[in-house]
Structure formats: structure tokens, C-alpha cells
Design an enzyme around this catalytic site. Structure first.
Site, PDB file in Angstrom:
ATOM      1  CB  SER A   1      -1.977   2.800  -3.772  1.00 21.96           C
ATOM      2  OG  SER A   1      -2.521   3.806  -3.395  1.00 21.96           O
ATOM      3  CB  ALA A   2      -7.412   3.264  -2.413  1.00 18.84           C
TER       4      ALA A   2
ATOM      5  CG  ASP B   1      -1.911   1.127   1.259  1.00 22.44           C
ATOM      6  OD1 ASP B   1      -2.254   1.621   0.424  1.00 22.44           O
ATOM      7  OD2 ASP B   1      -1.667   1.723   2.541  1.00 22.44           O
ATOM      8  CG  LEU B   2       1.659   5.678  -2.034  1.00 20.24           C
ATOM      9  CD1 LEU B   2       3.331   5.269  -2.132  1.00 20.24           C
ATOM     10  CD2 LEU B   2       1.174   6.300  -3.314  1.00 20.24           C
ATOM     11  CG  ASP B   3      -1.898   7.311   0.524  1.00 18.79           C
ATOM     12  OD1 ASP B   3      -0.725   8.085   0.045  1.00 18.79           O
ATOM     13  OD2 ASP B   3      -2.883   7.315  -0.184  1.00 18.79           O
TER      14      ASP B   3
ATOM     15  CE  LYS C   1      -5.851  -1.208  -1.085  1.00 18.80           C
ATOM     16  NZ  LYS C   1      -4.668  -0.282  -0.530  1.00 18.80           N
TER      17      LYS C   1
ATOM     18  CD  GLU D   1      -3.640  -1.749   2.819  1.00 15.06           C
ATOM     19  OE1 GLU D   1      -3.719  -0.955   3.847  1.00 15.06           O
ATOM     20  OE2 GLU D   1      -3.882  -1.442   1.799  1.00 15.06           O
ATOM     21  CG  ASP D   2      -1.911   2.637   6.321  1.00 14.56           C
ATOM     22  OD1 ASP D   2      -2.285   2.065   5.306  1.00 14.56           O
ATOM     23  OD2 ASP D   2      -2.363   3.547   6.682  1.00 14.56           O
TER      24      ASP D   2
ATOM     25  CE  LYS E   1      -4.171   7.205   9.103  1.00 15.36           C
ATOM     26  NZ  LYS E   1      -3.324   7.119  10.129  1.00 15.36           N
TER      27      LYS E   1
ATOM     28  CB  THR F   1      -0.012  11.023   1.475  1.00 13.05           C
ATOM     29  OG1 THR F   1      -0.403   9.480   1.704  1.00 13.05           O
ATOM     30  CG2 THR F   1       1.285  11.258   0.628  1.00 13.05           C
TER      31      THR F   1
END
Ligand code: BG6
Ligand code: MG
Length: 217
Positions: free
Chosen positions: A116-117, A11-13, A147, A171-172, A47, A19
Site C-alpha cells: 500500500s502507498a 493494495d489496501l484502500d 506506484k 489493485e483498484d 486513488k 477508506t
């Protein structure tokens, strides 16, 4: 039976860059213009959630009703502010250990993908200078179901040419961990074990995980 891990999907953020603070600032500005506010605690619920769904939640908190057309305009307004902020990002904003872990994956022959979303992921990856560390990039521009549906991660696995069971997802967000598990993948939660209860392992950041650890999951 243990399956060989062949790929890592990130995942990115909140996993590679933080971010969330920019999303929060931009959404808060929008809410303030509409005459209400929301807390950092409420922001936690955004999130991993898509832009459209985030707006719906925020309007609900403010007790504000908008037409579909107005919602498109509001989401665009928020995104323009968000893009202004991410355009200022530098490599210093990569979270501790993220770049090193991506490099370690590649050095040991593990494939890497982004899952990522966000529809802004390419801007962010280019700004922080790590787009070249991913073998495949799947983001909000490529998926139709958010997701916890596993679509984004399954598309990542497919692009890498590996089976879902051979992937570990980082993933966070709760919905992100669920998406990984729904897709038949291993999930490493980035955050608190009290929150990410469905993850196979939870660490505070990518600086706390090694290739050996994930191969033993
Ligand atoms: C996720 C974030 O990665 O992307 C969410 O955690 C965000 O907060 C979502 O809403 C969509 O991002 P964007 O950049 O397409 O608005
Ligand atoms: Mg995230």
C-alpha cells in the site's frame, strides 16, 4: 508456460477497506478552508496516489500556490483529520469477501502481503482486526518511489521470499495495476474493466474471486 502462483499481494484502500471516502472528506475540508472545492470525479484521480502528490493535484485544481513548507503543514492538517476518522473504523468496514479471501489464501498455502502507498496502513489493519492475516506488510513508510513504480510490490515479494512472476497483485487504481505489471506480476483489478484495462482479470470485489481463478491466470 504457466508459472505457479505462490503469493497474493493486496493494495489496501479500495481493495480491503473503502477508506477513499475518508481521504475525500479530509481533502475536501482542506480545499474548502483554502476557499475552493473539488468533485468526487476529480477525487478518482487521487486513488493510489501518494499524500504529497495528492496535495499537489488538489492545489492545482484550486489554482493555489504554496511553498514547500506550507505544503508540509497542509498535508499534516489533512492527515490529522484522516487519522481521526480511521481511528473510528470497525471490522464491519472490511469490504465484502476480503477477509474470507485472505483466509482462503492462507488455508491453501499461498503467502499474503500488503502493498500500500498509505503511511496509515497499520492503524487501519489494527482497527479492522486483520493485521494477523498478512505474512508481510509493505507500505508508504517503506518505499521511496510511488506506484506505477513496482517498488512496493517487489519489496513485498522479496519479504515473502517468492519471485515476482509467482505473485498476483490485487489493485483498484490504474497506477497500482501498472505497478504490478511493471514488476512482472499478474494483476487482478478491483473495479471496472473499462478503467483497469491493463489488468489480467477485473472483478468487482474480492467476493467475486476464488483461489482456483487466480491459479489459472
Ligand atoms: C493510497 C490511497 O492507498 O494511499 C491514496 O489510495 C492516498 O488516496 C495514499 O493518498 C497515501 O495514504 P496516506 O494514508 O499515507 O495519506
Ligand atoms: Mg487502492
Amino acid at each position: 508456460m504457466t508459472t505457479t502462483i505462490k503469493a497474493c499481494i493486496f493494495d489496501l484502500d479500495g481493495v480491503i477497506v473503502d477508506t477513499a471516502v475518508y481521504h475525500y472528506k479530509a481533502w475536501k475540508r482542506l480545499a474548502n478552508e483554502l476557499g475552493f472545492d473539488f468533485t468526487e470525479h476529480q477525487n478518482e484521480q487521487l486513488k493510489g496516489v501518494s499524500r504529497t502528490r495528492s496535495l499537489e493535484l488538489i492545489l492545482g485544481w484550486g489554482g493555489v500556490t504554496k511553498t514547500a513548507e506550507e505544503q508540509v503543514e497542509l498535508a499534516t492538517r489533512k492527515n490529522n483529520w484522516y487519522v481521526e476518522m480511521i481511528n473510528q473504523m470497525t471490522p464491519a468496514e472490511i469490504l465484502p469477501g476480503a477477509k474470507e479471501f485472505l483466509e482462503a489464501c492462507r488455508n491453501t498455502g499461498l503467502k499474503t502481503a500488503l502493498g500500500s502507498a498509505s503511511k496509515n496502513s497499520m492503524t487501519i489493519l489494527n482497527k479492522v482486526g486483520i493485521a494477523n492475516l498478512f505474512d508481510a506488510i509493505v507500505d508508504g513508510n517503506h518505499v521511496t518511489t510511488p506506484k506505477p513504480d513496482p517498488e512496493v510490490f517487489l519489496k513485498g515479494a522479496e519479504a515473502l521470499g517468492v519471485a515476482p512472476a509467482e505473485c498476483v497483485v490485487f489493485e483498484d487504481a490504474i497506477a497500482g495495476v501498472q505497478a504490478a505489471k511493471n514488476g512482472g506480476m499478474k494483476a487482478v483489478g478491483i473495479g471496472s474493466p473499462d478503467v483497469l484495462t491493463e489488468a489480467d482479470l477485473v472483478v468487482s470485489g474480492l467476493d467475486k474471486v476464488t483461489i482456483e481463478t487466480i491459479k489459472e491466470l
